[in-house]
Design a protein around this motif. Sequence first.
Motif, mmCIF file in Angstrom:
data_model
loop_
_atom_site.group_PDB
_atom_site.id
_atom_site.type_symbol
_atom_site.label_atom_id
_atom_site.label_comp_id
_atom_site.label_asym_id
_atom_site.label_seq_id
_atom_site.Cartn_x
_atom_site.Cartn_y
_atom_site.Cartn_z
ATOM 1 N N GLU A 1 0.853 -1.199 0.000
ATOM 2 C CA GLU A 1 0.000 0.000 0.000
ATOM 3 C C GLU A 1 0.880 1.238 0.000
ATOM 4 O O GLU A 1 1.847 1.319 0.773
ATOM 5 C CB GLU A 1 -0.893 0.006 1.237
ATOM 6 N N VAL A 2 0.574 2.198 -0.860
ATOM 7 C CA VAL A 2 1.316 3.460 -0.893
ATOM 8 C C VAL A 2 0.846 4.355 0.247
ATOM 9 O O VAL A 2 -0.349 4.612 0.396
ATOM 10 C CB VAL A 2 1.139 4.183 -2.246
ATOM 11 N N ARG A 3 1.781 4.842 1.037
ATOM 12 C CA ARG A 3 1.468 5.744 2.143
ATOM 13 C C ARG A 3 1.713 7.206 1.777
ATOM 14 O O ARG A 3 0.972 8.094 2.188
ATOM 15 C CB ARG A 3 2.332 5.408 3.366
ATOM 16 N N ASP A 4 2.812 7.463 1.054
ATOM 17 C CA ASP A 4 3.191 8.844 0.773
ATOM 18 C C ASP A 4 4.138 8.857 -0.420
ATOM 19 O O ASP A 4 4.882 7.893 -0.642
ATOM 20 C CB ASP A 4 3.886 9.452 1.996
ATOM 21 N N THR B 1 9.212 7.016 -2.376
ATOM 22 C CA THR B 1 7.814 6.697 -2.110
ATOM 23 C C THR B 1 7.761 5.787 -0.891
ATOM 24 O O THR B 1 8.527 4.819 -0.800
ATOM 25 C CB THR B 1 7.164 5.999 -3.312
ATOM 26 N N VAL B 2 6.886 6.097 0.047
ATOM 27 C CA VAL B 2 6.715 5.293 1.255
ATOM 28 C C VAL B 2 5.568 4.311 1.036
ATOM 29 O O VAL B 2 4.475 4.701 0.617
ATOM 30 C CB VAL B 2 6.414 6.180 2.477
ATOM 31 N N PRO C 1 1.705 -5.965 3.899
ATOM 32 C CA PRO C 1 0.360 -6.307 4.375
ATOM 33 C C PRO C 1 0.156 -6.181 5.872
ATOM 34 O O PRO C 1 -0.995 -6.146 6.349
ATOM 35 C CB PRO C 1 0.203 -7.765 3.918
ATOM 36 N N PHE C 2 1.233 -6.101 6.657
ATOM 37 C CA PHE C 2 1.099 -5.983 8.105
ATOM 38 C C PHE C 2 1.378 -4.572 8.606
ATOM 39 O O PHE C 2 1.478 -4.335 9.806
ATOM 40 C CB PHE C 2 2.040 -6.977 8.795
ATOM 41 N N GLY C 3 1.556 -3.630 7.673
ATOM 42 C CA GLY C 3 1.786 -2.245 8.068
ATOM 43 C C GLY C 3 3.240 -1.865 8.257
ATOM 44 O O GLY C 3 3.531 -0.747 8.685
ATOM 45 N N ARG C 4 4.169 -2.764 7.938
ATOM 46 C CA ARG C 4 5.598 -2.457 8.051
ATOM 47 C C ARG C 4 5.983 -1.487 6.946
ATOM 48 O O ARG C 4 5.841 -1.775 5.759
ATOM 49 C CB ARG C 4 6.422 -3.740 7.906
ATOM 50 N N ALA C 5 6.488 -0.310 7.310
ATOM 51 C CA ALA C 5 6.848 0.709 6.321
ATOM 52 C C ALA C 5 8.175 0.376 5.648
ATOM 53 O O ALA C 5 9.078 -0.199 6.265
ATOM 54 C CB ALA C 5 6.926 2.074 6.988
#
Length: 260
Positions: A228-231, A237-238, A242-246
Motif C-alpha cells: 500500500e502506498v502511504r506517501d 515513495t513510502v 500487508p502488516f503495516g511495516r513501512a
Amino acid sequence: MSTHRDPVSRPLWMTAFLDFAPGHLAEGASFWSALTGYGLSPVRGTAGEFATLEPPEGDAFLRVQRLRLGNDRIHLDLHVADLRAAAAHAVTLGASEVADHAEDGYVVLTSPGGFELCFVGNGESARPRATAWPTGHESLLDQVCIDVPHDRFDTERAFWAALTGWPERASAVSTDFCSLERPDGFPLRLLFQRLGADDAGDRTRAHLDWATTDRAAETERHVALGAEVRDVRQVWTVLSDPFGRAYCITDRHPVTGQLT
C-alpha cells in the motif's frame, strides 16, 4: 567515542532480518519473497522460526524470523571474525549487551538508541545483482534506513560510524539524513534519518529501502503484490507491507546506490 578506522567490530558482511510478529511469518515471508524475486529456503530453528531469502546469484543478505512476542520490526546481523571481541568493542562505544550466545554463534546487543543488532560469524561475500523485471526496469533492496529520535541523532550515527569503520557521507537531500560509505561489494548501505521532534516513540528503529531505475514502475509492481502506498515524496515513495511495516522505494540507482 573511538574513531579507529579498522575496529574489531568492522563487519565482513551484513544481513537484514525481517522480524515478524507471531502468526505473520508465512504470509510475510511469501510477500517479501515475491517482492525481491528471491526463493525462500526451508524453515529452520527449533520451532521453525527462521528462513532465508535466497537470490538466484550471489549470497543471501535477507532473512526472516518469527518472534515469540512483539510487533513486526527490523534488526541487523553484523558478520564479524570474532564475536566476543566485536561485542566488547561495541559496548565501549555505547552499545548494551543483551544476550551472550557466542557458543551458539551469536551475541545480541542494542545500540545507544535501543536498536537491536547481533554479531554473528562470517561467511557470505558476493553481493547479488539488481533484478531485471519484465517491464524493463531494475530494482534491488540495498539499504537499511535507521530512524533515530530527534535528540539522539548525532550519538547514533557516530556510534555506527565507529562500529563499522565506514566514513560518514553528508546527504544532498537534507541535513536530517546522512549515510555511511559501504565497502565495494557490500550488500547493504546504512542511512540515518533524524525523526521529527513530535515523532512518536523514543527508541531507534529501522526500515528497508529499495533502489530502482524506474520508481513509478517499481511502485506499481509492489502494489500489485499487495503493498500500500502511504506517501510520495520528491525522491522516494513510502509503502507498507500487508502488516503495516513501512519501507521505501527511492530514486537511487541499484548499481551505485546514489541518486540518479
